[in-house]
Design an enzyme around this catalytic site. Structure first.
Site, PDB file in Angstrom:
ATOM      1  N   THR A  35       0.838  -1.203   0.000  1.00  0.00           N
ATOM      2  CA  THR A  35       0.000   0.000   0.000  1.00  0.00           C
ATOM      3  C   THR A  35       0.872   1.251   0.000  1.00  0.00           C
ATOM      4  OG1 THR A  35      -0.183   0.138   2.420  1.00  0.00           O
ATOM      5  CG2 THR A  35      -1.787  -1.249   1.270  1.00  0.00           C
ATOM      6  N   GLY A  36       0.346   2.320  -0.589  1.00  0.00           N
ATOM      7  CA  GLY A  36       1.093   3.572  -0.629  1.00  0.00           C
ATOM      8  C   GLY A  36       2.447   3.404  -1.293  1.00  0.00           C
ATOM      9  N   SER A  37       2.468   2.733  -2.460  1.00  0.00           N
ATOM     10  CA  SER A  37       3.754   2.351  -3.058  1.00  0.00           C
ATOM     11  C   SER A  37       4.070   3.057  -4.365  1.00  0.00           C
ATOM     12  CB  SER A  37       3.792   0.836  -3.270  1.00  0.00           C
ATOM     13  OG  SER A  37       2.642   0.360  -3.945  1.00  0.00           O
ATOM     14  N   GLY A  56       8.696   6.692  -2.758  1.00  0.00           N
ATOM     15  CA  GLY A  56       9.405   6.523  -1.501  1.00  0.00           C
ATOM     16  C   GLY A  56       9.672   5.100  -1.089  1.00  0.00           C
ATOM     17  N   ILE A  57       9.507   4.838   0.203  1.00  0.00           N
ATOM     18  CA  ILE A  57       9.786   3.523   0.765  1.00  0.00           C
ATOM     19  C   ILE A  57       8.893   2.462   0.131  1.00  0.00           C
ATOM     20  CG2 ILE A  57       9.664   2.130   2.869  1.00  0.00           C
ATOM     21  CD1 ILE A  57      10.490   4.631   4.432  1.00  0.00           C
ATOM     22  N   GLY A  58       7.622   2.776  -0.067  1.00  0.00           N
ATOM     23  CA  GLY A  58       6.709   1.805  -0.653  1.00  0.00           C
ATOM     24  C   GLY A  58       7.124   1.380  -2.043  1.00  0.00           C
ATOM     25  N   SER A  83       7.885   3.238  12.423  1.00  0.00           N
ATOM     26  CA  SER A  83       8.865   4.324  12.384  1.00  0.00           C
ATOM     27  C   SER A  83       9.556   4.433  13.730  1.00  0.00           C
ATOM     28  CB  SER A  83       8.143   5.639  12.060  1.00  0.00           C
ATOM     29  OG  SER A  83       8.937   6.762  12.373  1.00  0.00           O
ATOM     30  N   TYR A 140       1.303  11.574  14.785  1.00  0.00           N
ATOM     31  CA  TYR A 140       1.988  10.608  13.915  1.00  0.00           C
ATOM     32  C   TYR A 140       2.644   9.518  14.758  1.00  0.00           C
ATOM     33  CZ  TYR A 140       5.556   8.733  10.758  1.00  0.00           C
ATOM     34  OH  TYR A 140       6.363   7.906  10.026  1.00  0.00           O
TER      35      TYR A 140
END
Length: 264
Positions: free
Chosen positions: A13-15, A18-20, A141, A154
């Site tokens: 998800t959210g890819s 960035g990291i995804g 995180s 967050y």
């Protein structure tokens, strides 16, 4: 160690960035069929092409859907009813005066960063347990442990992911499904370079600038540089593999020694 994910289907998800994106590329390069997810169709399509170009050996598909909504989640599940590997990477962040964070904002952070992952886990875990194999991961995180004063909402959401991960690992006990959280440290993602150069000499080359930034503003890091997204992805690919079969219920740190503790 050869990490072979041939025959496995993964959703990250959210890819679209960035990291995804790095995780999607890493899984695809190891042989997995990978679904790239994001809200914007154009960015998802571009991300799919980047994953393919990075050495994908199986199908790479794009699913443009906002999984923070019921409709978006239903779209994903309709397109991809079963997965072997679920990487809950989607997350939002931002700095805000702690006393100015509204109830709606607290709810939004919990909804996007936590409940999206819970809903997908609830949808995919039963199929994994029936098949006797699966991997679920939550990208947390260092803020889950070292709560930032300017991003309490967050940090709260990332701490919640550690609890969610441990709880679902217990729910999957003895089934062949592993559930883990990955604690990512300060990472070199979009916009970070501009942020770094706001705080250090703009004339410095990037490698020197980021090390100066870490020395001055993140001195607890033992790596003394920002982590590259691919370094986070390496851990995710390993945890997705057969070789990580005995690692479950864990909060695995890829933080460059940022968290000053022996265990999370």
């Amino acid at each position: 160690m050869r990490l072979d994910l041939t025959g496995k289907t993964a959703l990250v998800t959210g890819s679209s960035q960035g990291i995804g994106l790095a995780i999607a590329a890493g899984l695809a390069a190891s042989g997995a069929r990978v679904a790239v997810n994001g809200r914007d169709a154009g960015r998802v399509d571009a991300a799919v092409e980047r994953v393919r170009a990075a050495g994908a050996t199986a199908e790479v598909l794009g699913i443009a859907a906002d999984i923070a909504t019921d409709a978006g989640t239903a779209d994903v599940l309709g397109r991809l009813p079963d997965v072997d590997i679920l990487v809950n990477n989607l997350g939002i962040f931002g700095a805000e005066d702690p006393l100015a964070i509204t109830d709606d904002e607290w709810r939004r952070y919990f909804e996007v960063n936590v409940l999206t992952a819970v809903r997908l886990t609830r949808a995919y875990l039963p199929g994994m347990t029936e098949r006797g194999w699966g991997r679920i991961q939550y990208i947390a995180s260092d803020s889950a442990v070292v709560i930032p004063a300017e991003m309490i909402h967050y940090g709260m959401s990332k701490t919640a992911l550690l609890a969610v991960s441990r709880g679902f690992a217990k729910a999957a006990s003895g089934t062949g499904v592993t559930v883990n959280a990955v604690i990512a440290g300060p990472t070199h993602t979009g916009g970070v370079e501009d942020f770094v150069y706001q705080l250090v000499d703009r004339e410095l080359p990037w490698d020197e600038a980021q090390r100066e930034f870490m020395r001055r503003h993140r001195p607890q890091s033992l790596l003394e540089r920002l982590i590259e997204p691919e370094e986070i992805a390496n851990m995710v690919v390993y945890l997705s593999s057969v070789q990580a079969s005995a690692t479950t219920g864990a909060a695995v740190r890829v933080d460059g020694g940022y968290v000053d503790a022996i265990v999370p």
